[in-house]
Design a protein around this motif. Structure first.
Motif, PDB file in Angstrom:
ATOM      1  N   LEU A   7       0.778  -0.984   0.154  1.00 47.81           N
ATOM      2  CA  LEU A   7      -0.101   0.036   0.185  1.00 47.81           C
ATOM      3  C   LEU A   7       0.779   1.319   0.018  1.00 47.81           C
ATOM      4  N   SER A   8       0.461   2.144  -0.738  1.00 48.49           N
ATOM      5  CA  SER A   8       0.920   3.600  -0.722  1.00 48.49           C
ATOM      6  C   SER A   8       2.246   3.662  -1.576  1.00 48.49           C
ATOM      7  N   LEU A   9       3.456   3.271  -0.678  1.00 49.20           N
ATOM      8  CA  LEU A   9       4.719   3.460  -1.594  1.00 49.20           C
ATOM      9  C   LEU A   9       5.263   2.224  -2.439  1.00 49.20           C
ATOM     10  N   PRO A  10       5.382   2.387  -3.637  1.00 45.79           N
ATOM     11  CA  PRO A  10       5.875   1.402  -4.576  1.00 45.79           C
ATOM     12  C   PRO A  10       7.342   0.711  -4.030  1.00 45.79           C
ATOM     13  N   TYR A  11       7.391  -0.392  -4.403  1.00 40.95           N
ATOM     14  CA  TYR A  11       8.914  -1.106  -4.296  1.00 40.95           C
ATOM     15  C   TYR A  11       9.979  -0.431  -4.908  1.00 40.95           C
ATOM     16  N   GLN A  12      11.081  -0.322  -4.122  1.00 43.21           N
ATOM     17  CA  GLN A  12      12.050   0.649  -4.944  1.00 43.21           C
ATOM     18  C   GLN A  12      13.307  -0.489  -5.100  1.00 43.21           C
ATOM     19  N   VAL A  13      13.881  -0.239  -6.227  1.00 39.49           N
ATOM     20  CA  VAL A  13      15.018  -1.194  -6.610  1.00 39.49           C
ATOM     21  C   VAL A  13      16.270  -0.462  -5.750  1.00 39.49           C
ATOM     22  N   ARG A  14      17.338  -1.435  -5.371  1.00 38.54           N
ATOM     23  CA  ARG A  14      18.296  -1.204  -4.872  1.00 38.54           C
ATOM     24  C   ARG A  14      19.197  -0.044  -5.418  1.00 38.54           C
ATOM     25  N   GLY A  15      19.570   0.090  -6.569  1.00 42.60           N
ATOM     26  CA  GLY A  15      20.323   1.065  -7.111  1.00 42.60           C
ATOM     27  C   GLY A  15      21.961   0.935  -6.438  1.00 42.60           C
ATOM     28  N   TRP A  19      20.689   4.070   0.117  1.00 46.98           N
ATOM     29  CA  TRP A  19      19.393   4.728   0.047  1.00 46.98           C
ATOM     30  C   TRP A  19      19.464   6.024   0.939  1.00 46.98           C
ATOM     31  N   ILE A  20      20.145   6.245   1.909  1.00 44.34           N
ATOM     32  CA  ILE A  20      19.931   7.279   2.737  1.00 44.34           C
ATOM     33  C   ILE A  20      21.078   8.522   2.186  1.00 44.34           C
ATOM     34  N   GLU A  21      22.014   7.915   1.615  1.00 45.02           N
ATOM     35  CA  GLU A  21      23.002   8.752   0.790  1.00 45.02           C
ATOM     36  C   GLU A  21      22.184   9.462  -0.362  1.00 45.02           C
ATOM     37  N   VAL A  22      21.527   8.668  -1.041  1.00 46.92           N
ATOM     38  CA  VAL A  22      20.686   9.398  -2.413  1.00 46.92           C
ATOM     39  C   VAL A  22      19.882  10.316  -1.582  1.00 46.92           C
ATOM     40  N   GLY A  29      19.250  17.168   4.411  1.00 41.13           N
ATOM     41  CA  GLY A  29      19.430  16.640   5.531  1.00 41.13           C
ATOM     42  C   GLY A  29      18.293  16.646   6.433  1.00 41.13           C
ATOM     43  N   ASP A  30      17.273  17.565   6.177  1.00 41.04           N
ATOM     44  CA  ASP A  30      16.102  17.578   6.849  1.00 41.04           C
ATOM     45  C   ASP A  30      15.114  16.688   6.404  1.00 41.04           C
ATOM     46  N   PHE A  31      15.305  16.093   5.251  1.00 44.63           N
ATOM     47  CA  PHE A  31      14.304  15.004   4.972  1.00 44.63           C
ATOM     48  C   PHE A  31      14.141  13.843   6.043  1.00 44.63           C
ATOM     49  N   TYR A  32      13.155  13.321   6.504  1.00 44.16           N
ATOM     50  CA  TYR A  32      12.914  12.797   7.644  1.00 44.16           C
ATOM     51  C   TYR A  32      13.903  11.315   7.645  1.00 44.16           C
ATOM     52  N   PHE A  33      13.691  10.426   6.500  1.00 40.71           N
ATOM     53  CA  PHE A  33      14.501   9.375   6.359  1.00 40.71           C
ATOM     54  C   PHE A  33      16.162   9.723   6.697  1.00 40.71           C
ATOM     55  N   ARG A 114      16.124   3.626  10.469  1.00 45.23           N
ATOM     56  CA  ARG A 114      17.792   3.679  10.421  1.00 45.23           C
ATOM     57  C   ARG A 114      18.242   2.327   9.875  1.00 45.23           C
ATOM     58  N   ASN A 115      17.597   1.415   9.361  1.00 44.22           N
ATOM     59  CA  ASN A 115      18.020   0.156   9.079  1.00 44.22           C
ATOM     60  C   ASN A 115      18.208   0.040   7.540  1.00 44.22           C
ATOM     61  N   LEU A 116      17.667   1.149   6.939  1.00 46.36           N
ATOM     62  CA  LEU A 116      17.513   1.150   5.306  1.00 46.36           C
ATOM     63  C   LEU A 116      18.980   0.757   4.706  1.00 46.36           C
ATOM     64  N   ASP A 117      19.958   1.513   5.235  1.00 40.93           N
ATOM     65  CA  ASP A 117      21.228   1.360   4.444  1.00 40.93           C
ATOM     66  C   ASP A 117      21.736  -0.145   5.038  1.00 40.93           C
ATOM     67  N   ARG A 118      21.608  -0.613   6.066  1.00 39.20           N
ATOM     68  CA  ARG A 118      21.950  -1.971   6.322  1.00 39.20           C
ATOM     69  C   ARG A 118      21.196  -3.122   5.318  1.00 39.20           C
ATOM     70  N   ASN A 119      20.020  -2.765   5.211  1.00 41.95           N
ATOM     71  CA  ASN A 119      19.447  -3.540   4.454  1.00 41.95           C
ATOM     72  C   ASN A 119      19.917  -3.448   2.741  1.00 41.95           C
ATOM     73  N   TRP A 120      20.189  -2.190   2.440  1.00 37.06           N
ATOM     74  CA  TRP A 120      20.547  -2.014   0.953  1.00 37.06           C
ATOM     75  C   TRP A 120      22.001  -2.842   0.905  1.00 37.06           C
TER      76      TRP A 120
END
Length: 192
Positions: A7-15, A19-22, A29-33, A114-120
């Motif tokens: 729901l809502s946000l679609p699947y994002q490819v790894r790249g 992700w946080i760096e992108v 830097g004020d974007f919530y992620f 906070r786990n997004l880059d670890r998942n990446w």
């Protein structure tokens, strides 16, 4: 896992870049992620100190567009005294969320971000194509989640449906969301 519903946000490819760096590069830097990762504990403390106000201000629909404010938007939302737009749920439903977050705090939920880059890093050798049948439900008036034009490249067996609502799909249209999901699951089971 043999079926996927999103729901809502679609699947994002790894790249190629974490992700946080992108996000920091393109959204600041004020974007919530980014803020959650670069300033751990700051948002948690503000949300914990303003739980009721934050959730009351967060779960809204038909929020009029406003010029961007300095600072992190969710912290601003937690500190805003007057909510904008209309509530997406009843006061009694909202009270359940408030009670839950007053008990647990926000850190556990924020840790997902906070786990997004670890998942990446862990996804480096994983096939990015989701082969399972999938249902993607968008809110047609969602200001946060534009539709992915490349979704079928990475989720070839996806059915895309839009509902006339905003970001909080299951809160704004619970009956319609449940009916869509039930019907789709029945169709999937019938094709097996």
């Amino acid at each position: 896992m043999n079926k996927v519903i999103n729901l809502s946000l679609p699947y994002q490819v790894r790249g190629e870049t974490p992700w946080i760096e992108v996000m920091e590069q393109f959204l600041g830097g004020d974007f919530y992620f980014v803020h959650f990762n670069r300033q751990p504990g700051v948002a948690d403390a503000v949300f914990d100190a303003n739980t009721s106000q934050f959730l009351r201000n967060l779960y809204r629909k038909n929020v009029p567009p406003a010029p961007p404010e300095p600072g992190m938007a969710f912290i601003n939302l937690a500190l805003a005294e007057a909510p904008l737009g209309e509530p997406v749920m009843s006061d009694s439903d909202l009270a359940v969320y408030i009670s839950g977050f007053e008990t647990s705090g926000f850190t556990g939920s924020i840790n997902w971000y906070r786990n997004l880059d670890r998942n990446w890093h862990q996804l480096a050798d994983v096939d990015p194509i989701i082969q399972q049948p999938a249902l993607m439900i968008y809110g047609d008036r969602d200001p946060f989640g534009p539709r992915s034009e490349a979704l079928t490249e990475f989720v070839p067996n996806v059915e895309v449906v839009g509902l006339d609502c905003g970001h909080w799909i299951q809160e704004e249209m619970p009956e319609e969301t449940n009916q869509l999901i039930s019907k789709w699951l029945e169709q999937q089971d019938a094709t097996v």
